[in-house]
Scaffold this active site. Structure first.
Site, PDB file in Angstrom:
ATOM      1  N   TYR A   1       0.827  -1.205   0.000  1.00  0.00           N
ATOM      2  CA  TYR A   1       0.000   0.000   0.000  1.00  0.00           C
ATOM      3  C   TYR A   1       0.868   1.264   0.000  1.00  0.00           C
ATOM      4  O   TYR A   1       0.569   2.235  -0.697  1.00  0.00           O
ATOM      5  CB  TYR A   1      -0.931  -0.003   1.204  1.00  0.00           C
ATOM      6  CG  TYR A   1      -1.794   1.237   1.308  1.00  0.00           C
ATOM      7  CD1 TYR A   1      -2.728   1.533   0.318  1.00  0.00           C
ATOM      8  CD2 TYR A   1      -1.655   2.115   2.378  1.00  0.00           C
ATOM      9  CE1 TYR A   1      -3.511   2.674   0.396  1.00  0.00           C
ATOM     10  CE2 TYR A   1      -2.440   3.260   2.462  1.00  0.00           C
ATOM     11  CZ  TYR A   1      -3.368   3.531   1.475  1.00  0.00           C
ATOM     12  OH  TYR A   1      -4.134   4.654   1.550  1.00  0.00           O
TER      13      TYR A   1
ATOM     14  N   LYS B   1      20.894   6.896  17.675  1.00  0.00           N
ATOM     15  CA  LYS B   1      20.722   5.829  18.661  1.00  0.00           C
ATOM     16  C   LYS B   1      21.773   4.739  18.515  1.00  0.00           C
ATOM     17  O   LYS B   1      21.885   3.845  19.368  1.00  0.00           O
ATOM     18  CB  LYS B   1      19.321   5.239  18.561  1.00  0.00           C
ATOM     19  CG  LYS B   1      18.228   6.238  18.952  1.00  0.00           C
ATOM     20  CD  LYS B   1      16.847   5.671  18.750  1.00  0.00           C
ATOM     21  CE  LYS B   1      15.788   6.673  19.204  1.00  0.00           C
ATOM     22  NZ  LYS B   1      15.832   7.935  18.448  1.00  0.00           N
TER      23      LYS B   1
ATOM     24  N   VAL C   1       7.451  11.185  17.848  1.00  0.00           N
ATOM     25  CA  VAL C   1       6.531  11.630  18.894  1.00  0.00           C
ATOM     26  C   VAL C   1       5.496  12.627  18.373  1.00  0.00           C
ATOM     27  O   VAL C   1       4.422  12.754  18.950  1.00  0.00           O
ATOM     28  CB  VAL C   1       7.304  12.268  20.067  1.00  0.00           C
ATOM     29  CG1 VAL C   1       8.193  11.248  20.733  1.00  0.00           C
ATOM     30  CG2 VAL C   1       8.108  13.477  19.604  1.00  0.00           C
TER      31      VAL C   1
END
Length: 640
Positions: A315, A408, A454
């Site tokens: 999709y 990270k 976030v």
């Protein structure tokens, strides 16, 4: 010059100028002789008028004055007009003096030049004024919305010029932060002083909309946001240059979070990127993701001949195809569903299309998910997937391979970060084996609006009425916009040498709690209406992210926002050992096995213990079902 003059004279726009120049020439005689023209000088005026017209026309043509649009004449146009008139006056003086007309009044040259400038400039200014009055009357028609502009006079002046082409708005006031601007007017608009009185000024002017004219990231924007919250005013800003170029761009848009955080525009080596990408084939893995799709947009702008977009989501690939076909109809796009975990499929694609550049953005990046039951998925996609993509790029003869990494990966405390750090090491190991391809890694922090970030989470929570969940009041992160991240990935890929790891300048770290407050205020609400709740750090999460490991330093590059990370004395890892280690773990491992394996290759990895760790039973714990019994399996511990 004569050809240009002949063509220009045919244009109707020259007729008013010729009439005004002739009028100025005769008026100069009239003024020279105290508002009368003696009969003795009428013959001189008639004889020299064609000369004055021809010479003045030559001067104006030389300065391209006939090309000016009267409706949009500017100070720059008027300066060119003045130079053209001066040049024409000099030519006229030389021509008339060369005829040696007896008793010709020389002061006529200066007077006619001044009058020509006044008449020509006045005609243009009058025409523009009439056009603007017509537009103002249209803007002030019933239905036009009153608008307040907030910013310094310089910023507001630019905004007012932009708004002249936007229907439906009527600027009723300018609010300036500078006290010395009190009582002034700007383009006929009254100037108010004091951001603290924004709500009162809006009420007095009956304005329901505020336009922020200050640049993104300016402190004035944040101050306005604090004053504006809960006032019921709509907050708008001007689109950026890139947004103006996009289809469906409008004169004004709502203020977004990136406008408040403020990131300076990226300066790209457009010449170098064009030479690398234009007319070439580029392949992007993870092409339908947030970063991957933006990489596709940026690459398409450089005129690639063919863009091969690879992603495992059907999709998402479909949506990307629809967007790129609409935005870049002349580009040949190839949209394929495939996984980087399937090396044969990936190699078949690369060998068929032979990409010059491979941008590897496919990865699992959600820290808590990869920390709880999906550890092995991080290994297979982030590590093995990177290994497959890098090898395939070299085998297909690509010139450059760029890995999209993350901050990270620095001193990682979670599986996702450790897997990305191992992916960086894998790329360096492949670079040592294949010297014909330049392998580069690019490391940056959080990206505003990307999937899993976030911002979409906070936005959804605000729409539901709250609360907004923040893990810790002191947690901070680096942020950049999606276009900025994609552009710097391309820039690093262009300038990098094989095996290098680039670190992006992420600017100042932002408190997540402050980010949540800004989003709440951008929604027109206050913290009293949408509270912030602190939930505690999640598994593997750090209070702050780092861009460099403990044993790393950086070296500058020609680009101000890119630096090269220099690691300590660490040898190239063995790819065979990495593959064997991952193969030995299996597909349903104990989480401890994954962490142990990562610790062997990533020395700086310091795993944290998760209280909700999911532990899968081994294959021996799946006894075969008894005859006639229902099939089942033991439930993994940690799963309800």
């Amino acid at each position: 010059m004569l050809t240009k003059l002949r063509r220009t004279l045919i244009s109707k726009s020259w007729l008013p100028d010729l009439v005004l120049i002739a009028l100025a020439w005769w008026a100069a005689f009239w003024l020279r002789f105290n508002l009368r023209l003696p009969a003795a000088y009428i013959e001189d005026a008639v004889l020299t008028t064609p000369i004055a017209l021809a010479c003045m026309a030559c001067g104006l043509v030389a300065m391209r004055v006939p090309r000016q649009s009267w409706r949009y004449v500017s100070l720059a146009d008027l300066r060119r007009l003045a130079i053209g008139v001066a040049l024409g006056a000099l030519l006229t003086t030389a021509a008339v003096m060369g005829l040696r007309v007896t008793g010709f009044p020389r002061s006529v040259f200066l007077i006619s030049a001044l009058l020509s400038l006044v008449f020509l400039a006045g005609a243009r200014a009058t025409w523009r004024t009439l056009m603007e009055l017509t537009h103002i009357s249209t803007a002030g028609a019933p239905g036009a919305q009153p608008l307040l502009v907030v910013g310094t006079l310089e910023e507001a002046d630019q905004a007012l010029r932009t708004l002249k082409g936007a229907a439906g708005w009527q600027v009723c006031g300018v609010v300036s932060p500078d006290a010395q601007d009190a009582g002034r007017t700007l383009q006929g608009v009254p100037v108010h002083v004091g951001i603290g009185q924004l709500a009162e000024v809006a009420q007095a002017e009956k304005a329901g909309t505020v336009l922020l004219a200050s640049p993104p990231g300016a402190e004035l924007r944040r101050e306005v946001l604090l004053r504006w919250s809960g006032s019921g005013l709509a907050l708008l800003t001007l689109p950026s240059a890139d947004e103006w170029l996009s289809p469906g761009a409008t004169a004004l848009r709502k203020v977004r979070l990136e406008d408040l955080l403020g990131r300076a525009p990226v300066q790209l080596d457009t010449h170098g990127l064009s030479a690398l990408l234009s007319g070439q084939t580029v392949m992007v893995t993870g092409a339908a993701g947030s970063i991957g799709s933006e990489l596709c947009r940026q690459v398409a702008r450089f005129g690639v001949a063919r863009l091969v977009c690879v992603d495992q989501s059907e999709y998402a690939v479909y949506r990307l195809e629809q967007e790129l076909r609409r935005s870049f109809p002349n580009m040949q796009g190839v949209y394929l569903t495939a996984s980087v975990r399937e090396p044969e499929r990936l190699l078949a694609i690369a060998m068929h299309f032979r990409p010059v550049v491979v941008l590897h953005a496919a990865a699992y990046k959600h820290v808590p998910l990869m920390e709880q039951g999906n550890e092995v998925e991080a290994l297979h996609t982030n590590v093995l997937g990177t290994l497959h993509a890098a090898r395939v790029a070299a085998q297909a003869g690509a010139q450059r391979f760029v890995l999209v990494s993350t901050d990270k990966a620095v001193n990682p405390t979670n599986v996702m970060g450790a897997s990305k750090r191992l992916a960086e090491q894998v790329v360096q190991a492949v670079a040592a084996q294949f010297t014909g391809t330049q392998f580069v890694s690019v490391r940056f922090g959080n990206v505003l609006g990307s999937s899993g970030s976030v911002v979409p989470l906070f936005t959804a929570q605000i729409e539901q009425g709250g609360p907004v969940t923040v893990t810790h009041p002191e947690i901070v992160r680096y942020f950049m916009t999606i276009p900025e991240a994609a552009q710097l990935v391309l820039q690093a890929g262009l300038m990098g040498r094989s095996g290098q790891i680039f670190v992006l300048d992420m600017g100042e770290a932002v408190k997540i709690a402050e980010l949540a407050r800004m989003l709440i205020r951008l929604s027109g609400k206050s913290e009293a209406q949408v509270p912030i709740v602190y939930t505690g750090l999640r598994p593997g999460e750090k209070l702050y992210e780092e861009l460099l490991a403990d044993d790393e330093t950086t070296e500058p590059t020609p680009h101000p926002k890119l630096r090269v990370a220099k690691s300590g004395a660490q040898g190239v890892i063995s790819l065979a050992e990495v593959e064997a280690g991952i193969a030995g773990i299996g597909v349903a491992p104990q989480a401890a096995e994954v962490r142990k394996m990562l610790s062997q290759f990533v020395a700086e990895y310091r795993p944290g213990r998760s209280d909700t760790e999911v532990t899968f039973p081994s294959a021996s714990e799946y006894p075969p079902p008894a005859p006639g019994a229902k099939e089942g399996c033991p439930t993994p511990s940690g799963v309800a």
